[in-house]
Design a protein around this motif. Structure first.
Motif, PDB file in Angstrom:
ATOM      1  N   LEU A  99       0.909  -1.057  -0.022  1.00  0.00           N
ATOM      2  CA  LEU A  99       0.056   0.125  -0.022  1.00  0.00           C
ATOM      3  C   LEU A  99       0.869   1.269   0.002  1.00  0.00           C
ATOM      4  O   LEU A  99       1.989   1.323   0.633  1.00  0.00           O
ATOM      5  CB  LEU A  99      -0.908  -0.054   1.231  1.00  0.00           C
ATOM      6  N   ASP A 103      -3.100   8.259   2.691  1.00  0.00           N
ATOM      7  CA  ASP A 103      -4.528   7.912   3.182  1.00  0.00           C
ATOM      8  C   ASP A 103      -5.306   7.898   2.078  1.00  0.00           C
ATOM      9  O   ASP A 103      -5.308   9.330   1.414  1.00  0.00           O
ATOM     10  CB  ASP A 103      -4.755   8.472   4.724  1.00  0.00           C
ATOM     11  N   VAL A 107     -10.198   2.542   1.050  1.00  0.00           N
ATOM     12  CA  VAL A 107      -9.013   1.974   1.226  1.00  0.00           C
ATOM     13  C   VAL A 107      -8.414   1.232  -0.090  1.00  0.00           C
ATOM     14  O   VAL A 107      -7.066   0.853  -0.109  1.00  0.00           O
ATOM     15  CB  VAL A 107      -9.090   0.892   2.128  1.00  0.00           C
ATOM     16  N   CYS A 110      -5.809   2.933  -1.890  1.00  0.00           N
ATOM     17  CA  CYS A 110      -4.437   2.990  -1.307  1.00  0.00           C
ATOM     18  C   CYS A 110      -3.304   2.094  -1.909  1.00  0.00           C
ATOM     19  O   CYS A 110      -2.397   2.186  -1.298  1.00  0.00           O
ATOM     20  CB  CYS A 110      -4.433   2.713   0.349  1.00  0.00           C
ATOM     21  N   ILE A 126      -7.084  -6.382   1.028  1.00  0.00           N
ATOM     22  CA  ILE A 126      -6.347  -5.295   1.545  1.00  0.00           C
ATOM     23  C   ILE A 126      -6.212  -5.490   2.867  1.00  0.00           C
ATOM     24  O   ILE A 126      -7.181  -5.211   3.780  1.00  0.00           O
ATOM     25  CB  ILE A 126      -6.850  -3.728   1.061  1.00  0.00           C
ATOM     26  N   VAL A 128      -5.158  -3.981   6.584  1.00  0.00           N
ATOM     27  CA  VAL A 128      -4.623  -2.788   7.213  1.00  0.00           C
ATOM     28  C   VAL A 128      -4.631  -2.881   8.750  1.00  0.00           C
ATOM     29  O   VAL A 128      -5.436  -3.455   9.371  1.00  0.00           O
ATOM     30  CB  VAL A 128      -5.709  -1.617   6.872  1.00  0.00           C
ATOM     31  N   ARG A 129      -3.293  -2.529   9.332  1.00  0.00           N
ATOM     32  CA  ARG A 129      -2.990  -2.692  10.837  1.00  0.00           C
ATOM     33  C   ARG A 129      -2.316  -1.497  11.201  1.00  0.00           C
ATOM     34  O   ARG A 129      -1.457  -1.004  10.409  1.00  0.00           O
ATOM     35  CB  ARG A 129      -2.497  -3.917  11.151  1.00  0.00           C
ATOM     36  N   GLN A 130      -2.321  -1.310  12.219  1.00  0.00           N
ATOM     37  CA  GLN A 130      -1.699  -0.259  13.104  1.00  0.00           C
ATOM     38  C   GLN A 130      -0.130  -0.823  13.292  1.00  0.00           C
ATOM     39  O   GLN A 130      -0.326  -2.079  13.668  1.00  0.00           O
ATOM     40  CB  GLN A 130      -2.087   0.334  14.391  1.00  0.00           C
ATOM     41  N   ALA A 136      -6.003  -6.227  12.978  1.00  0.00           N
ATOM     42  CA  ALA A 136      -6.195  -5.635  11.470  1.00  0.00           C
ATOM     43  C   ALA A 136      -7.318  -5.786  10.922  1.00  0.00           C
ATOM     44  O   ALA A 136      -8.419  -6.738  11.654  1.00  0.00           O
ATOM     45  CB  ALA A 136      -5.326  -6.289  10.745  1.00  0.00           C
TER      46      ALA A 136
END
Length: 232
Positions: A99, A103, A107, A110, A126, A128-130, A136
């Motif tokens: 990605l 932002d 999503v 990205c 896709i 997405v996690r911190q 996630a």
């Protein structure tokens, strides 16, 4: 690769037959230099039916973009050649890609590169996690797949289903709030204190605190204003 495999299945060395159809190739040509042909030969020549092939990563497989054509056209062409292998051989071809850092409201916008990538592929997954977190959201969309947002949790070496994306997000926010509350001890904290501590809005905090109180994790001290503390 061996270390990762042993994490997934610690007794793998005692069950080598389970992996008789599993093959790795750590060096391969780019798409322009013959990767589609090599994939066809590997899949067609396997002793057992191969159902999944993984190309990791797309950037390695496509190599230098060159100067001919638009970037959209180049992205679309590379993915189309890989998709042709999947269609012809009747397999799932999973292409790993990154990605971009910027932002977006959607999503799926990205994905690094142009929309030619998503346009040529049958679908996209896709994750997405911190950074540093163990939860996630997996965003799913595609021609033959119902759109979905799934909550996942990283456990050891595997991602496991952890509920809806909303449930996972709420769980992560509750844990963040619990960690903030622990610093206040038995005296507890007001929503104003917690707003300064977490950066969350007071209505959001009240909602999360009510959930935590219902679950028996937080108690409410009937002061003015009310103070919230972690249950003993």
């Amino acid at each position: 690769l061996k270390e990762r495999r042993l994490k997934l299945q610690p007794d793998a060395l005692d069950h080598k037959a389970d992996f008789s159809a599993l093959a790795y190739r750590v060096v391969a040509p780019t798409v322009a230099d013959g990767l589609p042909g090599e994939l066809r030969r590997a899949i067609g020549g396997a002793s057992r039916k191969i159902r999944l092939a993984i190309v990791d990563t797309l950037q390695k497989a496509r190599g230098p973009s060159g100067t001919q054509g638009t970037q959209y056209g180049l992205d679309y062409d590379v993915l189309s050649k890989l998709k042709a292998v999947a269609d012809e051989m009747g397999i799932c071809l999973l292409v790993v890609h990154h990605l971009r850092k910027a932002d977006s409201e959607d999503v799926h916008d990205c994905v690094s590169g142009t929309q030619g990538i998503a346009g040529a592929a049958d679908g996209s997954l896709i994750l997405v996690r911190q950074r540093g977190g163990d939860t996630a959201t997996l965003h799913v969309t595609g021609r033959d797949m119902p759109e979905a947002e799934l909550g996942l949790k990283f456990d050891g070496c595997c991602w496991t289903f952890a509920g809806s994306a909303e449930e996972v997000k709420a769980s992560a926010e509750q844990n963040e709030l619990m960690n903030a509350l622990k610093e206040y001890g038995s005296e507890g904290a007001t929503t104003t204190d917690l707003a300064k501590e977490t950066g969350k809005k007071v209505p959001t905090l009240r909602f999360l605190l009510r959930k935590l109180a219902d679950a028996g994790r937080v108690r409410v001290r009937k002061t003015k204003p009310p103070r919230y503390a972690v249950c003993d």
